[in-house]
Every structure is written in C-alpha cells, then in structure tokens.
Design an enzyme around this catalytic site. Structure first.
Site, PDB file in Angstrom:
ATOM      1  N   GLN A  59      14.866  -4.439 -46.373  1.00 49.23           N
ATOM      2  CA  GLN A  59      13.322  -4.568 -45.948  1.00 49.23           C
ATOM      3  C   GLN A  59      13.382  -3.132 -44.613  1.00 49.23           C
ATOM      4  OE1 GLN A  59      13.646  -8.244 -44.340  1.00 49.23           O
ATOM      5  NE2 GLN A  59      11.952  -8.648 -45.248  1.00 49.23           N
ATOM      6  N   CYS A 102       7.401 -13.330 -45.430  1.00 49.85           N
ATOM      7  CA  CYS A 102       8.146 -12.697 -45.377  1.00 49.85           C
ATOM      8  C   CYS A 102       7.779 -11.643 -44.167  1.00 49.85           C
ATOM      9  CB  CYS A 102       8.501 -11.701 -46.757  1.00 49.85           C
ATOM     10  SG  CYS A 102       9.707 -10.808 -46.876  1.00 49.85           S
ATOM     11  N   HIS A 144      16.495 -16.728 -49.662  1.00 57.42           N
ATOM     12  CA  HIS A 144      15.243 -15.563 -49.189  1.00 57.42           C
ATOM     13  C   HIS A 144      15.819 -14.350 -48.842  1.00 57.42           C
ATOM     14  CE1 HIS A 144      11.330 -14.671 -48.238  1.00 57.42           C
ATOM     15  NE2 HIS A 144      11.205 -13.619 -47.195  1.00 57.42           N
ATOM     16  N   HIS A 148      16.492 -10.821 -50.956  1.00 57.70           N
ATOM     17  CA  HIS A 148      16.459  -9.257 -51.430  1.00 57.70           C
ATOM     18  C   HIS A 148      16.913  -8.049 -50.936  1.00 57.70           C
ATOM     19  CE1 HIS A 148      12.504  -9.337 -48.948  1.00 57.70           C
ATOM     20  NE2 HIS A 148      13.129 -10.494 -47.455  1.00 57.70           N
TER      21      HIS A 148
HETATM   22 NI    NI Z   1      11.722 -11.901 -46.354  1.00 56.12          NI
END
Ligand code: NI
Length: 182
Positions: A59, A102, A144, A148
């Site tokens: 991310q 998210c 979760h 990713h």
């Molecule tokens: Ni997320």
C-alpha cells in the site's frame, strides 16, 4: 469532493486503488534488517495518522511481505503488531461478516465474509518466529492485510457491479487529486 487528509503529508504516501502495485504478489522477506524495521515504524506512524487499523507494505509501494496492525480501541493503549511473512496456518469453519474498509479505497465500505478465527504464523521484528490465534476484528484485519500481500483487495470479494462502482469513484478521486497537484 472531500479530500482525505492522509493522502497528503503522510510519512509514507498511501497508494489509492486502482494502482498496478496493489495487484502484485509481494516477495518474502529473507532477513529482518534495520532498514525493514525503520520501514515498519514508518508504516505504523502512517497507519495511526490516517487513522487506520492495518497497513500492508504494497500500500506504500513496497512489494515485500510486511504488515502492521493495531485493532485495539483507539481510546485504549496502543498494541501495535508488526508481521514479516505473515501466513494463515489454520482457519475456522465459523465465519464472520464484517463491514470492511481500506486506506487504499478511502470512504468505501462493504460486508465481507471470512473465517471468524485464524491461527497466524509470522516473523517478528527481532527475526523470531511467532504463532498466535486471533478472532473478532483482529482476525478480519489480519486476513485483509495478508490479502494485500497477494495482490487482493476487499472489493475483490464483492459482486462485479459493486466493485466497478467503487473503482469508478476511486478513479474520479484520483483525477481530482491529480488536478490539485496532490
Ligand atoms: Ni486494506
């Protein structure tokens, strides 16, 4: 359009969906170096600032298997967890439905069904293997975040129409941000 504070001026910039880096499988960490410990600290700071309860390295554009999380009540004392190479070892048959969000898909939420309890193995910041069982919000969050690392987002669990709707909203948000020079 509402602009999310965390998109600007964060310790590490959070990528917004759609972005090809969010769809890649991250590589396993061979050695927990000082550099990676600094990265984990930066990720925790970025996560708390957002605020969020979990953040995975992809991310912030780093394609390595590292996640940070803290699902404690924000009013209570912080309990950060840093996981290198996290892996679900066992999943319960019991399922849990949680309204997920998210940091890479700001302000969008949808119900996702996942195993209610998971046993997770990982390497800690000292390079030692750890194993622990999680339930409730922690179990949802860890699954979760591990997703990713495999290039999977929570919207991938939704029906195509809903997923496309959210993606279009994010494309619009990104155009807005680009115009503002964010
Ligand atoms: Ni997320």
């Amino acid at each position: 359009m509402r602009v999310f504070a965390y998109i600007r001026g964060m310790k590490r910039a959070i990528l917004i969906h759609p972005d090809p880096r969010l769809k890649k499988v991250a590589t396993a960490i061979v050695d927990v170096s000082d550099e990676l410990r600094v990265l984990a600290d930066d990720m925790l700071e970025t996560m708390y600032d957002a605020p969020g309860i979990g953040l995975a390295a992809p991310q912030i554009g780093v394609l390595e298997r590292l996640v940070v999380l803290d699902c404690t009540d924000p009013e209570k004392e912080r309990a950060p967890l840093v996981m290198f190479n996290p892996e679900v070892i066992l999943s319960s048959d019991d399922e849990n439905i949680h309204d997920e969000g998210c940091l890479s898909i700001p302000d969008q939420f949808a119900e996702v069904t996942r195993p209610a309890e998971v046993k997770v193995g990982w390497i800690d910041t000292d390079g030692n293997p750890q194993e622990q069982e999680f339930d409730g919000l922690w179990a949802t969050c860890i699954q979760h975040e591990i997703d990713h690392l495999n290039g999977k987002l929570f919207i991938d669990y939704l029906k195509p129409l809903k997923r496309q709707m959210i993606t279009r909203k994010m494309q619009k948000l990104k155009r807005e941000l680009a115009r503002e020079g964010a």
